[in-house]
Design an enzyme around this catalytic site. Structure first.
Site, PDB file in Angstrom:
ATOM      1  N   GLY A  59     103.894 -34.644  -3.856  1.00 37.74           N
ATOM      2  CA  GLY A  59     102.832 -34.327  -4.794  1.00 37.74           C
ATOM      3  C   GLY A  59     103.301 -33.287  -5.786  1.00 37.74           C
ATOM      4  O   GLY A  59     104.191 -32.484  -5.491  1.00 37.74           O
ATOM      5  N   GLN A  64     102.743 -26.797 -12.093  1.00 41.14           N
ATOM      6  CA  GLN A  64     104.016 -26.541 -11.420  1.00 41.14           C
ATOM      7  C   GLN A  64     105.218 -26.817 -12.317  1.00 41.14           C
ATOM      8  O   GLN A  64     106.322 -26.379 -12.021  1.00 41.14           O
ATOM      9  CB  GLN A  64     104.141 -27.387 -10.150  1.00 41.14           C
ATOM     10  CG  GLN A  64     103.186 -26.983  -9.050  1.00 41.14           C
ATOM     11  CD  GLN A  64     103.354 -27.879  -7.855  1.00 41.14           C
ATOM     12  OE1 GLN A  64     102.708 -28.920  -7.760  1.00 41.14           O
ATOM     13  NE2 GLN A  64     104.232 -27.482  -6.947  1.00 41.14           N
ATOM     14  N   CYS A 107     105.506 -26.660  -0.327  1.00 38.36           N
ATOM     15  CA  CYS A 107     105.223 -26.766  -1.758  1.00 38.36           C
ATOM     16  C   CYS A 107     106.528 -26.713  -2.538  1.00 38.36           C
ATOM     17  O   CYS A 107     107.395 -25.885  -2.247  1.00 38.36           O
ATOM     18  CB  CYS A 107     104.305 -25.615  -2.173  1.00 38.36           C
ATOM     19  SG  CYS A 107     103.833 -25.640  -3.906  1.00 38.36           S
ATOM     20  N   LEU A 108     106.649 -27.576  -3.532  1.00 34.80           N
ATOM     21  CA  LEU A 108     107.852 -27.563  -4.367  1.00 34.80           C
ATOM     22  C   LEU A 108     108.014 -26.245  -5.107  1.00 34.80           C
ATOM     23  O   LEU A 108     109.117 -25.891  -5.501  1.00 34.80           O
ATOM     24  CB  LEU A 108     107.818 -28.730  -5.364  1.00 34.80           C
ATOM     25  CG  LEU A 108     107.875 -30.130  -4.748  1.00 34.80           C
ATOM     26  CD1 LEU A 108     107.780 -31.195  -5.843  1.00 34.80           C
ATOM     27  CD2 LEU A 108     109.129 -30.306  -3.920  1.00 34.80           C
ATOM     28  N   HIS A 149      95.691 -30.022  -1.856  1.00 34.55           N
ATOM     29  CA  HIS A 149      96.774 -29.093  -2.193  1.00 34.55           C
ATOM     30  C   HIS A 149      97.032 -29.106  -3.700  1.00 34.55           C
ATOM     31  O   HIS A 149      97.135 -28.056  -4.336  1.00 34.55           O
ATOM     32  CB  HIS A 149      98.033 -29.505  -1.417  1.00 34.55           C
ATOM     33  CG  HIS A 149      99.241 -28.687  -1.703  1.00 34.55           C
ATOM     34  ND1 HIS A 149      99.809 -27.849  -0.770  1.00 34.55           N
ATOM     35  CD2 HIS A 149     100.023 -28.580  -2.806  1.00 34.55           C
ATOM     36  CE1 HIS A 149     100.874 -27.259  -1.295  1.00 34.55           C
ATOM     37  NE2 HIS A 149     101.024 -27.700  -2.534  1.00 34.55           N
ATOM     38  N   GLU A 150      97.120 -30.306  -4.281  1.00 34.43           N
ATOM     39  CA  GLU A 150      97.421 -30.415  -5.715  1.00 34.43           C
ATOM     40  C   GLU A 150      96.233 -29.983  -6.575  1.00 34.43           C
ATOM     41  O   GLU A 150      96.421 -29.356  -7.620  1.00 34.43           O
ATOM     42  CB  GLU A 150      97.881 -31.828  -6.071  1.00 34.43           C
ATOM     43  CG  GLU A 150      99.130 -32.297  -5.337  1.00 34.43           C
ATOM     44  CD  GLU A 150     100.312 -31.346  -5.415  1.00 34.43           C
ATOM     45  OE1 GLU A 150     100.431 -30.570  -6.385  1.00 34.43           O
ATOM     46  OE2 GLU A 150     101.134 -31.364  -4.480  1.00 34.43           O
ATOM     47  N   HIS A 153      96.261 -26.348  -7.056  1.00 35.76           N
ATOM     48  CA  HIS A 153      97.170 -25.913  -8.128  1.00 35.76           C
ATOM     49  C   HIS A 153      96.471 -25.916  -9.487  1.00 35.76           C
ATOM     50  O   HIS A 153      96.757 -25.067 -10.337  1.00 35.76           O
ATOM     51  CB  HIS A 153      98.401 -26.823  -8.209  1.00 35.76           C
ATOM     52  CG  HIS A 153      99.493 -26.464  -7.268  1.00 35.76           C
ATOM     53  ND1 HIS A 153     100.168 -25.265  -7.318  1.00 35.76           N
ATOM     54  CD2 HIS A 153     100.055 -27.163  -6.258  1.00 35.76           C
ATOM     55  CE1 HIS A 153     101.095 -25.242  -6.376  1.00 35.76           C
ATOM     56  NE2 HIS A 153     101.044 -26.374  -5.712  1.00 35.76           N
TER      57      HIS A 153
END
Length: 188
Positions: A59, A64, A107-108, A149-150, A153
């Site tokens: 994701g 991000q 998380c990236l 989660h996304e 963000h």
């Protein structure tokens, strides 16, 4: 509804977009709604998918990669060439289950850090797809977790803000070169 953006699921040596990491202010700014879904938005989504696959993610939210727009991409089956990714524009959680699940998240934007987070087990989300068509999805399991989660963000929230074990959080962040001062704990 599945995305129909033609993107090969492979790692690129030079992904099209640059990831931003915990501590970068862009990750804490609420993203702006997309007023019109057009080719430029589809191009952003395509580049986001390429960047996500290149980073071995499932994701990615536009903030991000430094883009202040309510766009997210998800593919919980990145190794399955038949599974289509999900593109969500202006997503809104309409309903969620009372049942909560605790699962590990990463998380990236915080590479190497994986910690348990409590979230609703099921969510109902309305959004526009990559063609601007209104959609509604009921999701459970990993997909529900990835969507939540996304969407976090898009509001400037990161998963580490939701971690309940603060001692373990501080240890893990320090272990991976991050500082706990970048965390904004959310009351449980």
């Amino acid at each position: 509804m599945a995305a129909s953006l033609a993107v090969e699921k492979k790692k690129l040596k030079n992904p099209p977009l640059q990831l931003h990491y915990l501590g970068d202010r862009v990750l804490r700014q609420p993203a702006k709604r997309v007023s019109k879904v057009d080719d430029s938005i589809r191009d952003i989504a395509r580049k986001m998918l390429q960047t996500m696959y290149s980073a071995d993610g499932i994701g990615l939210a536009a903030p991000q990669v430094g883009i202040n727009k309510q766009i997210l991409v998800i593919d919980i089956h990145p190794d399955d060439p038949e599974a289509e990714p999900l593109v969500m524009i202006n997503p809104v959680i309409k309903d969620f289950s009372e049942e909560l699940e605790v699962c590990q998240e990463g998380c990236l934007s915080i590479p190497g850090v994986y910690l348990e987070v409590r979230r609703p087990a099921m969510v109902e989300v309305s959004y526009k797809d990559e063609w601007g068509r209104p959609q509604v999805i009921m999701a459970g399991g990993l997909l529900a977790r990835a969507i939540q989660h996304e969407i976090d963000h898009l509001t400037g929230v990161m998963f580490v803000d939701r971690v309940e074990n603060q001692a373990l959080l501080r240890h893990e962040l320090k272990e991976h070169g991050f500082t706990a001062s970048a965390v904004r704990p959310i009351a449980a």
